[in-house]
Design a protein around this motif. Structure first.
Motif, PDB file in Angstrom:
ATOM      1  N   LEU A   1      -1.332   7.766   0.779  1.00 17.34           N
ATOM      2  CA  LEU A   1      -2.771   7.642   1.056  1.00 17.34           C
ATOM      3  C   LEU A   1      -3.042   7.607   2.561  1.00 17.34           C
ATOM      4  CD1 LEU A   1      -3.870   4.988  -1.597  1.00 17.34           C
ATOM      5  CD2 LEU A   1      -4.007   7.489  -1.724  1.00 17.34           C
TER       6      LEU A   1
ATOM      7  N   HIS B   1      -7.978  -1.784   4.637  1.00 16.79           N
ATOM      8  CA  HIS B   1      -8.000  -1.307   3.251  1.00 16.79           C
ATOM      9  C   HIS B   1      -8.861  -0.084   2.975  1.00 16.79           C
ATOM     10  CE1 HIS B   1      -5.904  -5.056   2.141  1.00 16.79           C
ATOM     11  NE2 HIS B   1      -5.612  -4.436   1.016  1.00 16.79           N
TER      12      HIS B   1
ATOM     13  N   GLU C   1      -8.275   3.123   3.069  1.00 17.18           N
ATOM     14  CA  GLU C   1      -7.610   4.174   2.293  1.00 17.18           C
ATOM     15  C   GLU C   1      -7.430   3.786   0.823  1.00 17.18           C
ATOM     16  OE1 GLU C   1      -7.489   3.845   5.390  1.00 17.18           O
ATOM     17  OE2 GLU C   1      -7.103   5.738   6.403  1.00 17.18           O
ATOM     18  N   PRO C   2      -6.769   2.640   0.528  1.00 18.80           N
ATOM     19  CA  PRO C   2      -6.585   2.296  -0.893  1.00 18.80           C
ATOM     20  C   PRO C   2      -7.894   2.071  -1.647  1.00 18.80           C
ATOM     21  CG  PRO C   2      -5.443   0.716   0.519  1.00 18.80           C
ATOM     22  CD  PRO C   2      -6.009   1.738   1.412  1.00 18.80           C
TER      23      PRO C   2
ATOM     24  N   ASP D   1      -9.489   5.478  -2.332  1.00 16.19           N
ATOM     25  CA  ASP D   1      -8.750   6.182  -3.382  1.00 16.19           C
ATOM     26  C   ASP D   1      -9.047   5.569  -4.752  1.00 16.19           C
ATOM     27  OD1 ASP D   1      -6.604   8.198  -4.036  1.00 16.19           O
ATOM     28  OD2 ASP D   1      -5.739   6.380  -4.917  1.00 16.19           O
TER      29      ASP D   1
ATOM     30  N   GLN E   1       0.820  -1.216   0.000  1.00 15.97           N
ATOM     31  CA  GLN E   1       0.000   0.000   0.000  1.00 15.97           C
ATOM     32  C   GLN E   1       0.848   1.257   0.000  1.00 15.97           C
ATOM     33  OE1 GLN E   1      -2.466  -0.587   3.508  1.00 15.97           O
ATOM     34  NE2 GLN E   1      -3.893  -1.865   2.353  1.00 15.97           N
ATOM     35  N   ARG E   2       0.232   2.358  -0.498  1.00 15.77           N
ATOM     36  CA  ARG E   2       0.947   3.635  -0.630  1.00 15.77           C
ATOM     37  C   ARG E   2       0.930   4.439   0.664  1.00 15.77           C
ATOM     38  NH1 ARG E   2      -2.423   5.795  -5.473  1.00 15.77           N
ATOM     39  NH2 ARG E   2      -1.878   7.796  -4.515  1.00 15.77           N
TER      40      ARG E   2
END
Ligand code: ATP
Ligand code: MG
Length: 414
Positions: free
Chosen positions: A79, A111, A113-114, A117, A75-76
Motif C-alpha cells: 500500500l 494511516h 494508506e491503510p 485502501d 501495515q502492508r
C-alpha cells in the motif's frame, strides 16, 4: 481514589538526561515512566489526563460527524509502495519488520494508506460519502532526536482523522469546520490564548496545510505572529509574497518558539487515485475522492500543557484535564473518621477525588500535592474538624486559603 492505594510514588529527581520541564515534572510526580529515550509508559495519573484529553477531542470530532475506529499498527508494504511512501529515503522515520515468511511490514507512523485502501470496501458511489473517521492510536516513529520529553516520542498517541468527500467544495467545508473544532479543543484544554493557526508547507499535494502551534520555549518550531491582526506564519514558509498577501510587514511580526500540537492537510484527490479509491457520480461516471488528514498529538498536547502550566513546586493542571478534580488531604492522626466521611460525601456528590490518607508527614503531603498539581484542594486537620467549614485552596501560585461550606465547594468544582 485513596492515595494509599496509588502504586506510584513521587520522586525528588528525574533522570539526568531529561532536560525538559514536561518530562521532569511528569516523571517526578508519577504520571509517566521512562522506558528509554522518547518512549514512555503512562501510569494511573497520566492515563487519567490522557483520557480527559481524548474525551474532549472525541466530543469535538463526534460533533463533526466523525466515527471512531481503531486501525492496526502493522501495515502492508504494497500500500505504501503505491504512493511512494515506503522507501526510507522518502519517509525516514519508518520502523519496519519482517514476518517469518519473509513478508515486510511497516509499523504505523500514519494511516492514510491503510484507511484509504480499507475504504474501497465501503465507498463506491457518491451516495457513500462524505465519510469522516478518526482514531486514537499509538504511532511509532524512528525520530532522530527525542530530547523534548513527551513532546517528541518515538512511540506516542495521536488522534488522526480522515475525510473522504466527493468534491473540493465538500472537502473545504469539512476542512474549515475541523479548523474550528481544533481551536475548540485547544481552548478547552487550556491552551486557547497561546495557540495559533499557521500556514505551513503542505508537501506535494497542496500549497499549504495548517498547523496549530502553541507558544512554548520547549517547542521545536519557530513562528512569526501578529496578535492584533491574528496572523501567524511558520518560519519555513515566510516570504515577502506571503507577507504582502497577508498585509503585514516583517517588523510587525513577533518571533516565538512553538510546539506543533495539531496539523491538518489537504491531500486532494491524488492519494485516493494512487490507491484506486474512486466513486461513481449521479450519471454513473467514475470520479475521484478527496482526502483530508487531521492530526493532534495527544501526548504532545499533554506535555505542552505541563510546559505552560507549572511553577517551581510542580504542575498546575487546567481543570478540564486534571487527573482528579479535588485533592483531599487529611492531616488527622488517630481518628480519621472525619476525613473518611468527607471523602465518601464528596464521592457521592460525584466529585473526582484523590484522597491523601497516607501516614506520612504533612509537609510531604503538601509537597506531593503541589507536584501532582490537582486544582482544588481541601485540607482536613484537628483545627478544621472543630468548625463546620472546609479549608479550601486552589493550586495557583499563591495557594490562598479560605474557609468554605461543602455546598460552596461542590459549586466551585462543578
Ligand atoms: P513534527 O514536525 O513535529 O515532527 P509532523 O509534522 O511530522 O510533526 P504530523 O505527521 O503532522 O507530525 O502528526 C500530527 C501531529 O502529531 C503533530 O501535529 C504533532 O502534534 C503530533 N506528533 C508528531 N510527531 C510526534 C512525535 N514524535 N511525538 C509526539 N507527537 C508527535
Ligand atoms: Mg505536522
Amino acid at each position: 481514589m485513596r492515595q494509599r492505594h496509588l502504586f506510584t510514588r513521587t520522586q525528588k529527581q528525574a533522570p539526568r538526561d531529561e532536560v525538559t520541564k514536561n518530562a521532569e515534572l511528569l516523571i517526578r510526580a508519577g504520571f509517566i515512566y521512562k522506558e528509554m529515550a522518547g518512549v514512555y509508559a503512562y501510569l494511573p495519573l497520566g492515563l487519567r489526563v490522557i483520557e480527559k484529553i481524548k474525551q474532549i477531542i472525541r466530543d469535538e470530532m463526534n460533533a463533526l460527524g466523525g466515527q471512531e475506529i481503531t486501525m492496526t499498527s502493522m501495515q502492508r508494504k504494497d500500500l505504501w509502495q503505491k504512493t511512494d511512501r515506503w522507501d526510507d529515503d522518502v519517509v525516514d522515520i519508518w520502523f519496519k519488520s519482517t514476518l517469518k515468511n519473509g513478508t515486510d511490514v511497516g509499523l504505523a507512523w500514519s494511516h492514510e494508506e491503510p484507511i484509504t485502501d480499507m475504504m474501497k470496501s465501503f465507498i463506491h458511489s457518491y451516495k457513500d460519502v462524505p465519510v469522516f473517521v478518526y482514531q486514537f492510536q499509538t504511532k511509532l516513529r524512528n525520530e532522530l532526536r527525542a530530547k523534548s520529553g513527551i513532546l517528541r516520542g518515538r512511540e506516542f498517541i495521536m488522534k488522526d482523522m480522515y475525510s473522504y468527500t466527493a468534491n473540493e467544495q465538500e472537502h473545504e467545508s469539512f476542512y474549515n469546520k475541523t479548523k474550528e473544532a481544533y481551536m475548540n479543543v485547544f481552548n478547552r484544554v487550556g491552551l486557547g490564548g497561546n495557540t495559533f493557526i499557521t500556514f505551513a508547507s503542505g508537501g506535494a499535494f497542496t500549497e499549504f496545510s495548517h498547523e496549530f502551534q502553541t507558544i512554548t520555549d520547549a517547542g521545536e518550531d519557530t513562528i512569526y505572529i501578529n496578535r492584533e491582526k491574528n496572523i501567524a506564519i511558520n518560519e519555513e514558509v515566510l516570504s515577502d509574497t506571503m507577507l504582502a498577501d497577508l498585509g503585514v510587514s516583517r517588523d510587525e511580526l513577533e518571533k516565538v518558539k512553538t510546539a506543533e500540537v495539531g496539523n491538518i492537510f489537504n491531500f486532494g484527490t491524488a492519494k485516493c487515485q494512487q490507491l484506486g479509491l474512486t466513486i461513481t457520480d449521479e450519471r454513473g461516471e467514475m470520479i475521484p475522492v478527496h482526502l483530508g488528514s487531521y492530526g493532534i498529538g495527544i501526548t504532545r498536547l499533554m506535555g505542552t500543557i505541563v510546559e505552560l502550566f507549572h511553577d517551581a513546586d510542580g504542575i498546575m493542571w487546567p481543570e478540564s484535564v486534571a487527573p482528579f478534580q479535588l485533592h483531599l488531604i487529611s492531616l488527622l492522626q488517630d481518628s480519621t473518621d472525619h476525613a473518611e466521611e468527607l471523602y465518601k460525601r464528596l464521592v457521592d456528590a460525584g466529585v473526582d477525588v484523590l484522597y491523601d490518607d497516607r501516614d506520612i508527614r504533612p509537609g510531604e503531603k503538601f509537597k506531593d500535592a503541589d507536584l501532582i498539581g490537582i486544582p482544588h484542594r481541601v485540607v482536613v486537620s484537628e483545627k478544621t474538624v472543630e468548625t463546620e467549614k472546609l479549608e479550601y485552596s486552589h493550586r495557583t501560585a499563591t495557594r490562598e486559603k479560605s474557609m468554605i461550606s461543602f455546598e460552596q465547594l461542590t459549586q466551585r468544582i462543578q
